[in-house]
Motif scaffolding. Structure first.
Motif, PDB file in Angstrom:
ATOM      1  N   UNK A 167      53.062  52.477  26.159  1.00 10.58           N
ATOM      2  CA  UNK A 167      52.705  51.117  26.539  1.00 10.58           C
ATOM      3  C   UNK A 167      52.692  51.040  28.066  1.00 10.58           C
ATOM      4  N   UNK A 168      51.643  50.466  28.629  1.00 16.85           N
ATOM      5  CA  UNK A 168      51.562  50.344  30.088  1.00 16.85           C
ATOM      6  C   UNK A 168      51.276  48.897  30.471  1.00 16.85           C
ATOM      7  N   UNK A 169      51.777  48.498  31.628  1.00 15.02           N
ATOM      8  CA  UNK A 169      51.485  47.172  32.170  1.00 15.02           C
ATOM      9  C   UNK A 169      50.634  47.298  33.425  1.00 15.02           C
ATOM     10  N   UNK A 170      49.799  46.295  33.645  1.00 17.99           N
ATOM     11  CA  UNK A 170      49.115  46.209  34.937  1.00 17.99           C
ATOM     12  C   UNK A 170      49.006  44.749  35.340  1.00 17.99           C
ATOM     13  N   UNK A 171      48.966  44.512  36.638  1.00 17.05           N
ATOM     14  CA  UNK A 171      48.717  43.185  37.170  1.00 17.05           C
ATOM     15  C   UNK A 171      47.241  43.020  37.444  1.00 17.05           C
ATOM     16  N   UNK A 172      46.752  41.796  37.321  1.00 17.09           N
ATOM     17  CA  UNK A 172      45.363  41.514  37.688  1.00 17.09           C
ATOM     18  C   UNK A 172      45.286  40.118  38.289  1.00 17.09           C
ATOM     19  N   UNK A 173      44.720  40.029  39.480  1.00 10.92           N
ATOM     20  CA  UNK A 173      44.464  38.714  40.070  1.00 10.92           C
ATOM     21  C   UNK A 173      43.005  38.374  39.856  1.00 10.92           C
ATOM     22  N   UNK A 174      42.796  37.212  39.260  1.00 11.80           N
ATOM     23  CA  UNK A 174      41.453  36.738  38.925  1.00 11.80           C
ATOM     24  C   UNK A 174      41.143  35.502  39.761  1.00 11.80           C
ATOM     25  N   UNK A 175      40.333  35.649  40.816  1.00  8.12           N
ATOM     26  CA  UNK A 175      39.989  34.479  41.630  1.00  8.12           C
ATOM     27  C   UNK A 175      39.214  33.472  40.795  1.00  8.12           C
ATOM     28  N   UNK A 194      47.605  42.620  25.758  1.00  3.41           N
ATOM     29  CA  UNK A 194      48.559  41.541  25.508  1.00  3.41           C
ATOM     30  C   UNK A 194      48.876  40.878  26.847  1.00  3.41           C
ATOM     31  N   UNK A 195      48.667  39.570  26.909  1.00  2.00           N
ATOM     32  CA  UNK A 195      48.973  38.865  28.160  1.00  2.00           C
ATOM     33  C   UNK A 195      50.478  38.630  28.238  1.00  2.00           C
ATOM     34  N   UNK A 196      51.116  39.196  29.259  1.00  2.00           N
ATOM     35  CA  UNK A 196      52.568  39.124  29.428  1.00  2.00           C
ATOM     36  C   UNK A 196      52.952  37.903  30.263  1.00  2.00           C
ATOM     37  N   UNK A 197      52.178  37.628  31.295  1.00  2.00           N
ATOM     38  CA  UNK A 197      52.472  36.463  32.133  1.00  2.00           C
ATOM     39  C   UNK A 197      51.209  35.980  32.825  1.00  2.00           C
ATOM     40  N   UNK A 198      51.256  34.741  33.269  1.00  2.00           N
ATOM     41  CA  UNK A 198      50.079  34.079  33.843  1.00  2.00           C
ATOM     42  C   UNK A 198      50.573  33.012  34.801  1.00  2.00           C
ATOM     43  N   UNK A 199      50.218  33.138  36.065  1.00  2.00           N
ATOM     44  CA  UNK A 199      50.635  32.159  37.088  1.00  2.00           C
ATOM     45  C   UNK A 199      49.417  31.724  37.878  1.00  2.00           C
ATOM     46  N   UNK A 200      49.221  30.435  38.028  1.00  2.00           N
ATOM     47  CA  UNK A 200      48.163  29.984  38.926  1.00  2.00           C
ATOM     48  C   UNK A 200      48.594  30.274  40.349  1.00  2.00           C
ATOM     49  N   UNK A 201      47.663  30.776  41.145  1.00  5.49           N
ATOM     50  CA  UNK A 201      47.984  31.231  42.498  1.00  5.49           C
ATOM     51  C   UNK A 201      46.730  31.135  43.361  1.00  5.49           C
ATOM     52  N   UNK A 202      46.795  30.336  44.401  1.00  9.58           N
ATOM     53  CA  UNK A 202      45.672  30.186  45.339  1.00  9.58           C
ATOM     54  C   UNK A 202      44.367  29.814  44.636  1.00  9.58           C
ATOM     55  N   UNK A 203      44.460  29.088  43.566  1.00 10.16           N
ATOM     56  CA  UNK A 203      43.263  28.631  42.866  1.00 10.16           C
ATOM     57  C   UNK A 203      42.847  29.515  41.717  1.00 10.16           C
ATOM     58  N   UNK A 204      43.257  30.773  41.736  1.00 11.22           N
ATOM     59  CA  UNK A 204      42.958  31.688  40.635  1.00 11.22           C
ATOM     60  C   UNK A 204      44.200  31.932  39.798  1.00 11.22           C
ATOM     61  N   UNK A 205      44.200  33.034  39.055  1.00 12.20           N
ATOM     62  CA  UNK A 205      45.361  33.358  38.232  1.00 12.20           C
ATOM     63  C   UNK A 205      45.855  34.771  38.477  1.00 12.20           C
ATOM     64  N   UNK A 206      47.156  34.879  38.668  1.00 10.47           N
ATOM     65  CA  UNK A 206      47.823  36.175  38.686  1.00 10.47           C
ATOM     66  C   UNK A 206      48.370  36.422  37.293  1.00 10.47           C
ATOM     67  N   UNK A 207      47.854  37.453  36.639  1.00  6.72           N
ATOM     68  CA  UNK A 207      48.296  37.761  35.279  1.00  6.72           C
ATOM     69  C   UNK A 207      48.850  39.182  35.207  1.00  6.72           C
ATOM     70  N   UNK A 208      49.666  39.403  34.175  1.00  7.48           N
ATOM     71  CA  UNK A 208      50.107  40.761  33.834  1.00  7.48           C
ATOM     72  C   UNK A 208      49.770  40.995  32.368  1.00  7.48           C
ATOM     73  N   UNK A 209      49.183  42.156  32.090  1.00  3.26           N
ATOM     74  CA  UNK A 209      48.862  42.543  30.721  1.00  3.26           C
ATOM     75  C   UNK A 209      49.568  43.850  30.370  1.00  3.26           C
ATOM     76  N   UNK A 210      49.810  44.033  29.083  1.00  2.00           N
ATOM     77  CA  UNK A 210      50.233  45.355  28.620  1.00  2.00           C
ATOM     78  C   UNK A 210      49.217  45.851  27.601  1.00  2.00           C
TER      79      UNK A 210
END
Lengths: 283, 283
Positions: free
Chosen positions: B29-37, B4-20
């Motif tokens: 239930x666990x959350x993790x952050x992922x930066x996708x260039x 489940x995508x919790x949040x999504x922010x454009x950052x330095x051209x890619x996306x900083x997202x958090x999923x659970x």
């Protein structure tokens, strides 16, 4: 004007510090952040002031903008004050997230019960500059100003109302025309009184550019295209651009596709802004 | 394994997202952050895992490290999980800031009432890797790991206990010898049982290097010289260096004068670490 060092962290070779002091103009204890690049040990440096947005204290910019890297790279001090007086317990100062504490709007209030303390404009443009000049190894009078959202509005009016005080000005997602948006109208009504009987235009960048009469000043504006507050018409950058065209005040409006209103957006472009100011400060 | 995508922010051209997601291994239930260039739209990218320290959730690293800039520059995905299971309401899991929630210590617990859920080691080294490989455009098996403090300990043991799983490992101010410091002893006692009857050495980097038997692995360690937890002997990097010497495991220990244990320190050097890993990941 004794300063108390609240915290000190080494960062990118320099130091990120927070100080508190008793503000005469605001009548309360105030905190500000200051990043001191390592070069300051050997020579005087110019200063960039950062004004934060609604709900922020001095902490948000320090922790989330990533500005320290660029301040060290370009050899500039960055000072970021809090966004309002604190701890005064004025009736109603904690009832709203967009008015009162955390929301000083960088004006000098004329209305009760705010006018004694809510004078962030004078604090930023006079008292804070004096404190920094007196206490740190900075080049007096060589300074620029930038800010975000409410603080972008603040940076613009501080520069426009004080021709020559700042070498350059920039803003991220500024509230460009507060007289015409909900946030601005609420704040101006409260701090300045009803529009009919008050001079709101003295505190509104879009109005102030029309009467700007000073050294050449280019407004450097940054705006995320996916910013929900842009869509909700709180920011109104096009009004400012139109006014600049008529007044022949140069303006650069950088629209950033996909970016929102957050510090993830700010941190992506803060380096560009610091580089921009550095060009004016180190001429 | 629906995400489940919790949040999504454009950052330095890619996306900083958090999923659970629902973790099988942790039973919550666990959350993790992922930066996708941005490069990930065109090609598969390698991954660096970041393990955070005591009290952190997935948010601290995302908001304060400034890693996104370098992840975009070097074209690597960064994944950062939470530091423990959450929301289970196990008796005592919220009583301590250094044990229970926010303090999973990256072990697989053997003691009641923790052993059913507190299995962060297996979560990080198995389930999370599988989730990332299945759901994102990453190069399977091309990954490195790094972390801070408790998470530095986590990164070291994940790499040392799984020879070849990670191409490289690094750590900021890691708890290098948990069996010998107060934080580690408290956690190991609780999760693993008394030292006399448990295999603490299976979860202690300083012990694990002595029996490491796998592909060449250089431990890249960063340590602020003004870190109060270094002075309080919670981190014990010299014990790890000594063990590496005896075991002939290469180690680089970068001491950073004047830096403490904070994210101001991490953000100053995270770029070096990402560059270091990138050299291994993009060979």
């Amino acid at each position: 004007m004794a300063l108390v060092e609240i915290s000190k962290y080494k960062s990118f070779g320099g130091f990120q510090k927070v100080f508190s002091h008793k503000s005469k103009i605001l009548g309360c204890e105030m905190k500000f952040g200051i990043y001191l690049p390592s070069q300051i040990e050997d020579k005087k440096l110019p200063v960039i002031y950062w004004l934060s947005g609604l709900t922020c204290s001095e902490a948000n910019f320090i922790e989330k903008s990533g500005a320290q890297r660029y301040a060290q790279e370009y050899g500039v001090v960055i000072v970021n004050p809090d966004t309002s007086p604190r701890g005064l317990n004025i009736s109603g100062d904690k009832d709203n997230w967009d008015f009162g504490e955390g929301a000083g709007f960088y004006v000098d209030a004329t209305e009760e019960p705010w006018k004694k303390n809510y004078n962030m404009f004078s604090y930023v443009t006079k008292e804070l500059i004096e404190i920094i000049s007196t206490n740190f190894n900075v080049i007096e009078g060589t300074q620029s100003i930038m800010g975000h959202s409410m603080g972008g509005h603040g940076a613009l009016i501080c520069a426009l109302k004080n021709p020559g005080l700042y070498q350059s000005v920039s803003a991220f997602a500024p509230i460009c025309n507060p007289s015409k948006c909900a946030w601005g109208r609420k704040a101006f009504e409260g701090y300045l009184g009803p529009q009919e009987t008050s001079n709101w235009s003295d505190w509104d960048a879009t109005e102030l550019v029309k009467v700007y009469n000073g050294p050449p000043l280019c407004l450097f504006i940054d705006q995320g295209a996916a910013d929900k507050f842009l869509q909700e018409e709180q920011l109104l950058p096009n009004n400012l651009v139109e006014a600049c065209k008529i007044a022949k005040v140069p303006i650069i409006l950088n629209k950033r596709e996909g970016y929102d209103h957050s510090y993830f957006y700010i941190s992506s472009f803060i380096g560009e802004h610091i580089k921009h100011h550095s060009g004016y400060l180190q001429k």
